[in-house]
Motif scaffolding. Structure first.
Motif, PDB file in Angstrom:
ATOM      1  N   ALA A 114       0.841  -1.208   0.000  1.00 10.22           N
ATOM      2  CA  ALA A 114       0.000   0.000   0.000  1.00 10.22           C
ATOM      3  C   ALA A 114       0.876   1.259   0.000  1.00 10.22           C
ATOM      4  CB  ALA A 114      -0.945  -0.014   1.193  1.00 10.22           C
ATOM      5  N   LEU A 115       1.976   1.232   0.770  1.00 14.57           N
ATOM      6  CA  LEU A 115       2.875   2.396   0.781  1.00 14.57           C
ATOM      7  C   LEU A 115       3.534   2.595  -0.579  1.00 14.57           C
ATOM      8  CD1 LEU A 115       4.523   2.064   4.304  1.00 14.57           C
ATOM      9  CD2 LEU A 115       3.065   3.928   3.494  1.00 14.57           C
ATOM     10  N   ASP A 116       3.772   1.501  -1.256  1.00 13.40           N
ATOM     11  CA  ASP A 116       4.316   1.583  -2.608  1.00 13.40           C
ATOM     12  C   ASP A 116       3.253   2.110  -3.582  1.00 13.40           C
ATOM     13  OD1 ASP A 116       6.649   1.120  -3.977  1.00 13.40           O
ATOM     14  OD2 ASP A 116       5.867  -0.730  -4.875  1.00 13.40           O
ATOM     15  N   ASP A 117       2.041   1.602  -3.465  1.00 13.04           N
ATOM     16  CA  ASP A 117       0.969   1.908  -4.424  1.00 13.04           C
ATOM     17  C   ASP A 117       0.439   3.332  -4.323  1.00 13.04           C
ATOM     18  OD1 ASP A 117       0.911  -0.577  -5.591  1.00 13.04           O
ATOM     19  OD2 ASP A 117      -0.748  -1.343  -4.367  1.00 13.04           O
ATOM     20  N   ASP A 120       2.213   9.889  -4.368  1.00  9.85           N
ATOM     21  CA  ASP A 120       3.125  10.679  -3.530  1.00  9.85           C
ATOM     22  C   ASP A 120       2.315  11.563  -2.600  1.00  9.85           C
ATOM     23  OD1 ASP A 120       5.462   9.680  -4.416  1.00  9.85           O
ATOM     24  OD2 ASP A 120       5.798  11.229  -5.931  1.00  9.85           O
ATOM     25  N   GLY A 121       2.658  11.569  -1.325  1.00  8.71           N
ATOM     26  CA  GLY A 121       1.906  12.360  -0.346  1.00  8.71           C
ATOM     27  C   GLY A 121       0.611  11.699   0.088  1.00  8.71           C
ATOM     28  N   GLY A 122       0.320  10.538  -0.481  1.00  9.31           N
ATOM     29  CA  GLY A 122      -0.907   9.817  -0.125  1.00  9.31           C
ATOM     30  C   GLY A 122      -0.781   9.138   1.229  1.00  9.31           C
ATOM     31  N   LEU A 123      -1.912   8.599   1.693  1.00  8.07           N
ATOM     32  CA  LEU A 123      -1.974   8.029   3.043  1.00  8.07           C
ATOM     33  C   LEU A 123      -2.301   6.537   3.009  1.00  8.07           C
ATOM     34  CD1 LEU A 123      -4.214  10.746   4.740  1.00  8.07           C
ATOM     35  CD2 LEU A 123      -1.713  10.655   4.692  1.00  8.07           C
ATOM     36  N   VAL A 124      -1.730   5.818   3.967  1.00  7.28           N
ATOM     37  CA  VAL A 124      -2.075   4.414   4.195  1.00  7.28           C
ATOM     38  C   VAL A 124      -2.571   4.311   5.636  1.00  7.28           C
ATOM     39  CG1 VAL A 124      -1.161   2.067   4.409  1.00  7.28           C
ATOM     40  CG2 VAL A 124      -0.424   3.532   2.510  1.00  7.28           C
ATOM     41  N   VAL A 125      -3.764   3.742   5.807  1.00  9.17           N
ATOM     42  CA  VAL A 125      -4.356   3.610   7.144  1.00  9.17           C
ATOM     43  C   VAL A 125      -4.696   2.137   7.378  1.00  9.17           C
ATOM     44  CG1 VAL A 125      -6.283   4.258   8.622  1.00  9.17           C
ATOM     45  CG2 VAL A 125      -5.359   5.919   6.996  1.00  9.17           C
ATOM     46  N   MET A 126      -4.186   1.584   8.467  1.00  6.79           N
ATOM     47  CA  MET A 126      -4.428   0.169   8.761  1.00  6.79           C
ATOM     48  C   MET A 126      -4.865   0.002  10.217  1.00  6.79           C
ATOM     49  SD  MET A 126      -3.530  -1.775   6.067  1.00  6.79           S
ATOM     50  CE  MET A 126      -3.227  -1.002   4.469  1.00  6.79           C
ATOM     51  N   LEU A 127      -5.883  -0.843  10.411  1.00  8.63           N
ATOM     52  CA  LEU A 127      -6.269  -1.239  11.764  1.00  8.63           C
ATOM     53  C   LEU A 127      -5.373  -2.394  12.178  1.00  8.63           C
ATOM     54  CD1 LEU A 127      -8.348  -0.890  14.105  1.00  8.63           C
ATOM     55  CD2 LEU A 127      -9.578  -2.799  13.088  1.00  8.63           C
ATOM     56  N   LEU A 128      -4.670  -2.217  13.293  1.00  9.33           N
ATOM     57  CA  LEU A 128      -3.709  -3.232  13.745  1.00  9.33           C
ATOM     58  C   LEU A 128      -3.786  -3.378  15.252  1.00  9.33           C
ATOM     59  CD1 LEU A 128      -0.841  -1.869  11.511  1.00  9.33           C
ATOM     60  CD2 LEU A 128      -1.852  -4.143  11.254  1.00  9.33           C
ATOM     61  N   ARG A 129      -3.305  -4.508  15.740  1.00 10.38           N
ATOM     62  CA  ARG A 129      -3.168  -4.647  17.192  1.00 10.38           C
ATOM     63  C   ARG A 129      -2.146  -3.636  17.676  1.00 10.38           C
ATOM     64  NH1 ARG A 129      -2.755 -11.266  17.615  1.00 10.38           N
ATOM     65  NH2 ARG A 129      -4.772 -11.624  16.635  1.00 10.38           N
ATOM     66  N   LEU A 130      -2.379  -3.086  18.866  1.00 10.43           N
ATOM     67  CA  LEU A 130      -1.427  -2.101  19.387  1.00 10.43           C
ATOM     68  C   LEU A 130      -0.050  -2.743  19.569  1.00 10.43           C
ATOM     69  CD1 LEU A 130      -0.920   0.749  20.370  1.00 10.43           C
ATOM     70  CD2 LEU A 130      -1.838   0.089  22.601  1.00 10.43           C
ATOM     71  N   ASN A 131      -0.043  -4.030  19.937  1.00 16.23           N
ATOM     72  CA  ASN A 131       1.260  -4.678  20.141  1.00 16.23           C
ATOM     73  C   ASN A 131       1.931  -5.081  18.823  1.00 16.23           C
ATOM     74  OD1 ASN A 131      -0.046  -7.008  19.351  1.00 16.23           O
ATOM     75  ND2 ASN A 131       0.113  -8.049  21.339  1.00 16.23           N
ATOM     76  N   ILE A 168      -7.275  -7.701  23.566  1.00 11.90           N
ATOM     77  CA  ILE A 168      -6.285  -7.065  22.682  1.00 11.90           C
ATOM     78  C   ILE A 168      -6.734  -5.641  22.381  1.00 11.90           C
ATOM     79  CG2 ILE A 168      -5.271  -7.159  20.364  1.00 11.90           C
ATOM     80  CD1 ILE A 168      -5.535 -10.219  20.552  1.00 11.90           C
ATOM     81  N   GLU A 169      -5.798  -4.699  22.480  1.00 10.79           N
ATOM     82  CA  GLU A 169      -6.121  -3.309  22.126  1.00 10.79           C
ATOM     83  C   GLU A 169      -5.792  -3.117  20.646  1.00 10.79           C
ATOM     84  OE1 GLU A 169      -7.141  -2.405  24.929  1.00 10.79           O
ATOM     85  OE2 GLU A 169      -5.944  -3.683  26.211  1.00 10.79           O
ATOM     86  N   TYR A 170      -6.612  -2.299  20.003  1.00 15.06           N
ATOM     87  CA  TYR A 170      -6.400  -2.037  18.564  1.00 15.06           C
ATOM     88  C   TYR A 170      -6.161  -0.557  18.321  1.00 15.06           C
ATOM     89  CZ  TYR A 170      -7.587  -6.769  17.250  1.00 15.06           C
ATOM     90  OH  TYR A 170      -7.553  -8.122  17.094  1.00 15.06           O
ATOM     91  N   CYS A 171      -5.521  -0.284  17.191  1.00 14.54           N
ATOM     92  CA  CYS A 171      -5.272   1.111  16.816  1.00 14.54           C
ATOM     93  C   CYS A 171      -5.328   1.248  15.298  1.00 14.54           C
ATOM     94  CB  CYS A 171      -3.899   1.556  17.320  1.00 14.54           C
ATOM     95  SG  CYS A 171      -2.519   0.617  16.659  1.00 14.54           S
ATOM     96  N   HIS A 172      -5.634   2.455  14.849  1.00 18.71           N
ATOM     97  CA  HIS A 172      -5.501   2.784  13.433  1.00 18.71           C
ATOM     98  C   HIS A 172      -4.175   3.522  13.260  1.00 18.71           C
ATOM     99  CE1 HIS A 172      -9.899   2.026  12.872  1.00 18.71           C
ATOM    100  NE2 HIS A 172      -9.497   1.724  11.652  1.00 18.71           N
ATOM    101  N   MET A 173      -3.278   2.955  12.484  1.00 18.48           N
ATOM    102  CA  MET A 173      -2.001   3.617  12.182  1.00 18.48           C
ATOM    103  C   MET A 173      -2.140   4.344  10.854  1.00 18.48           C
ATOM    104  SD  MET A 173       0.954   0.948  13.300  1.00 18.48           S
ATOM    105  CE  MET A 173       0.757  -0.111  14.755  1.00 18.48           C
ATOM    106  N   VAL A 174      -1.575   5.551  10.797  1.00 14.58           N
ATOM    107  CA  VAL A 174      -1.671   6.388   9.590  1.00 14.58           C
ATOM    108  C   VAL A 174      -0.264   6.733   9.103  1.00 14.58           C
ATOM    109  CG1 VAL A 174      -2.538   8.554   8.621  1.00 14.58           C
ATOM    110  CG2 VAL A 174      -3.811   7.430  10.480  1.00 14.58           C
ATOM    111  N   TRP A 175       0.075   6.247   7.908  1.00 14.76           N
ATOM    112  CA  TRP A 175       1.357   6.589   7.285  1.00 14.76           C
ATOM    113  C   TRP A 175       1.120   7.615   6.181  1.00 14.76           C
ATOM    114  CZ3 TRP A 175       0.150   1.611   8.734  1.00 14.76           C
ATOM    115  CH2 TRP A 175       1.109   0.885   9.448  1.00 14.76           C
ATOM    116  N   ARG A 176       2.022   8.582   6.068  1.00 12.23           N
ATOM    117  CA  ARG A 176       2.007   9.493   4.913  1.00 12.23           C
ATOM    118  C   ARG A 176       3.224   9.159   4.067  1.00 12.23           C
ATOM    119  NH1 ARG A 176       2.939  15.423   4.789  1.00 12.23           N
ATOM    120  NH2 ARG A 176       2.915  15.387   7.070  1.00 12.23           N
TER     121      ARG A 176
END
Ligand SMILES: C[S@@+](CC[C@H](N)C(=O)[O-])C[C@H]1O[C@@H](n2cnc3c(N)ncnc32)[C@H](O)[C@@H]1O
Length: 189
Positions: A114-117, A120-131, A168-176
């Motif tokens: 997704a980061l490759d696809d 430029d300047g776009g965002l990748v958002v994934m729901l992941l376990r906090l750990n 399990i705790e979850y989080c949404h991580m946001v990459w730019r």
């Protein structure tokens, strides 16, 4: 396909449904920081889920902001527009935002693709376990690709119709894309 076979295929594909209300909770915060991408961007959900009884969770939540969302899923009984293996699908440079709850077993491959696809300047958002942060195998990835933001869900999320949660705790991580800070900004939502 019998219901037994169908549930085997689903389990192999790591199919769990994210509650739409938890995505809505996240999108309220996400919209404050990244409203352009959410409201005006071309969006892809590459592991979109859904089945005959359930809508696709992310598209369902996102439609309040944007209807320009393409959906992919590997399962034939998903509601996605495109039935395909995302890891084998050419999406390079088409999307401003790629967002999903990925299958745990191939999450890192999905994030990297997704980061490759993404544009430029776009965002990748994934729901992941906090750990998900804690792993010897993933340390080299974190050295180079820290997310810009991490939204931790204060309520534990249940992924089945009976509403039960595990511990399990979850989080949404946001990459730019192309902006990978040394430190991620974290907010509890
Ligand atoms: C954890 S579920 C999440 C479903 C949905 N995004 C949600 O949040 O409710 C992961 C989804 O990824 C799909 N999937 C598994 N491997 C895939 C792949 N290689 N390419 C595309 N979809 C895949 C599964 O069929 C399943 O629907």
């Amino acid at each position: 396909m019998s219901s037994t076979n169908r549930s085997m295929v689903r389990n192999e594909a790591d199919y769990y449904r994210t509650p739409v209300i938890e995505i809505e909770r996240f999108l309220i915060e996400f919209n404050k920081l990244y409203g352009y991408h959410l409201n005006y961007g071309n969006i892809l959900d590459p592991c979109a889920g859904g089945d005959e009884e359930h809508t696709m969770s992310y598209p369902e939540a996102i439609k309040a902001y944007n209807n320009d969302i393409t959906t992919i899923d590997i399962r034939e009984d998903s509601r996605a527009d495109i039935k395909a293996d995302y890891l084998e699908t050419d999406c390079f440079g088409k999307y401003d935002l790629i967002i999903t709850n990925p299958p745990f077993c191939i999450a890192l491959d999905i994030i990297k693709k997704a980061l490759d696809d993404v544009k430029d300047g776009g965002l990748v958002v994934m729901l992941l376990r906090l750990n998900y942060y804690g792993s010897k195998d993933r340390k080299p990835f974190w050295n180079n690709f820290m997310p810009e933001h991490c939204f931790v869900h204060h309520k534990r999320i249940g992924f089945t119709d009976n509403g039960k949660t595990d511990s399990i705790e979850y989080c949404h991580m946001v990459w730019r894309k192309s902006y990978y800070p040394d430190y991620t900004k974290l907010k509890v939502i």
